[in-house]
Design a protein around this motif. Sequence first.
Motif, short mmCIF file in Angstrom:
data_model
loop_
_atom_site.label_atom_id
_atom_site.label_comp_id
_atom_site.label_asym_id
_atom_site.label_seq_id
_atom_site.Cartn_x
_atom_site.Cartn_y
_atom_site.Cartn_z
N HIS A 87 -53.99 -2.82 -21.34
CA HIS A 87 -53.13 -3.63 -21.90
C HIS A 87 -51.84 -3.39 -20.98
O HIS A 87 -51.76 -2.53 -20.08
CB HIS A 87 -52.74 -3.16 -23.34
N ASP A 123 -47.49 -3.39 -21.78
CA ASP A 123 -46.63 -3.25 -22.77
C ASP A 123 -45.82 -4.48 -23.01
O ASP A 123 -45.04 -4.95 -22.13
CB ASP A 123 -45.61 -1.81 -22.62
N HIS A 148 -52.59 -1.02 -17.99
CA HIS A 148 -52.88 0.45 -17.84
C HIS A 148 -53.87 0.49 -19.22
O HIS A 148 -53.87 -0.26 -20.01
CB HIS A 148 -51.48 1.14 -17.96
#
Length: 441
Positions: A321, A323, A377
């Motif tokens: 994903h 952030d 990440h």
Amino acid sequence: MKLGLDASFLSFSHFFCSFVVLFLFKTLTWSLLKQFPGENGSLVLTIVTIWELFSSHLCSLSPESCQCPSLDSLFLSLSLPHTPINTIEIPQFHPALVFLKPERTMLQSNPPLLQHYGELVLHPAEFPALVCDEQKKGVAMEECQLPLIDLDDLNSDNERERLACSRAICRASSEWGFFQVVNHGMSPELLRRMRREQMKLFQTPFERKTTWGLLNNSYRWGTPTATSPKQFSWSEAFHIPLSQISEGACYGEYNSLRQVMKEFAAAMSKIARLLAGILAENLGNQKGVFEDICDESTCFLRLNRYPACPISQEIFGLVPHTDSDFLTILCQDQVGGLQLMKDSQWVAAKPNKDALVVNIGDLFQAWSNNVYKSVEHKVMANRTMERYSIAYFLCPSYDSLITSCREPSVYRKFTFGEYRSQVQEDVKKTGYKVGLPRFIL
Ligand SMILES: C=C1C[C@]23C[C@@]1(O)CC[C@H]2[C@@]12CC[C@H](O)[C@@](C)(C(=O)O1)[C@H]2[C@@H]3C(=O)O
Ligand SMILES: O=C(O)CCC(=O)C(=O)O
Ligand SMILES: [Fe+2]
């Protein structure tokens, strides 16, 4: 020739008999167990073990025709209760359970991740290519040192050193989207107190975590929207809005936690604002541009716990994903598992006990018109060790308009509230976050 006939006849009759016997045994077992839906573990265990001996014996007789029944389907058809820990020995030799850890396996744990994951394995909406090639080939994941920046240099009397440090922060934010900082000002004692409180919090009984509305009802575990294993996160978290952090009401016996979190969030906030100011200034903006739209009440503290995953280290602790914020400051323990995308390859970020990890979020990528990168990440689960991390998310208020600081803008204007709603809608509909691509002009 005669011998050939006998042999094939024998193997067919073997297969036929074994299939009939297996079918009758399963029907009997299933109906018998339906009377005791998982409450009587020893009965389940006895029958399951007989089942295993039987089916594996049959498999040894005629492996090519072996229809080893799935023990999982047997368990799941029993809908083993989500009640307190119910540990049973999983026979090591059951073919369908080859991916389960040979020794004791916790069918019920806090949280019951295996149960939820097992259901996904059995009924995936799509069969995932769960791991990328390197991990499939068992190639050790390349471990990299994230760009290391000493924040003490920002206080140097030497202007060149200060400038070099600022430039290193901006370069890492453009090229990596990630970097790590040392001499960040967070005291080791505060880090220790925070970790102690975090571990105590996650030891709360699962029932209480899910029903008491702790920390502003911020508890999450697994991935409720997941429809296949590759959407599943083997972790639990408290995603705490800092606007609630000072209200004693939602803490009860967790008062000491409240105090530590307030101090911890304040220290993280200071570091986040310092870095965001440097990044903004580098793009020709005022250092304090974020002070107005990101105040204490709009940011989040995310406490993560990644239980040891006995099934496999190929399972996500946290799915890939980016952030959904301006900037994330991450405090991780030394277990490792964090990976980020670099030059279209996953690279493992080597933990550094003295450093905090910093990564650019979607909002900063949009605001900088893609100068800074919000990089994908993930966290890979660990077979033997549990892992803890705490993320501080620098977020604006939901009505803040995110506009590009440069023209022509890559993205259309959007509010943070609109962005969050779009992410949640996509995750609900597709199981995946889409994020910035939704807002490209
Ligand atoms: C910064 C965040 C984005 C995320 C919630 C989080 O605080 C940390 C995990 C992220 C993640 C990863 C998997 C899913 O895509 C997601 C919706 C989730 O539940 O956790 C995203 C969250 C998000 O983008 O809202
Ligand atoms: O636990 C980690 O190392 C990463 C957590 C993360 O990516 C997040 O909370 O957004
Ligand atoms: Fe993240």
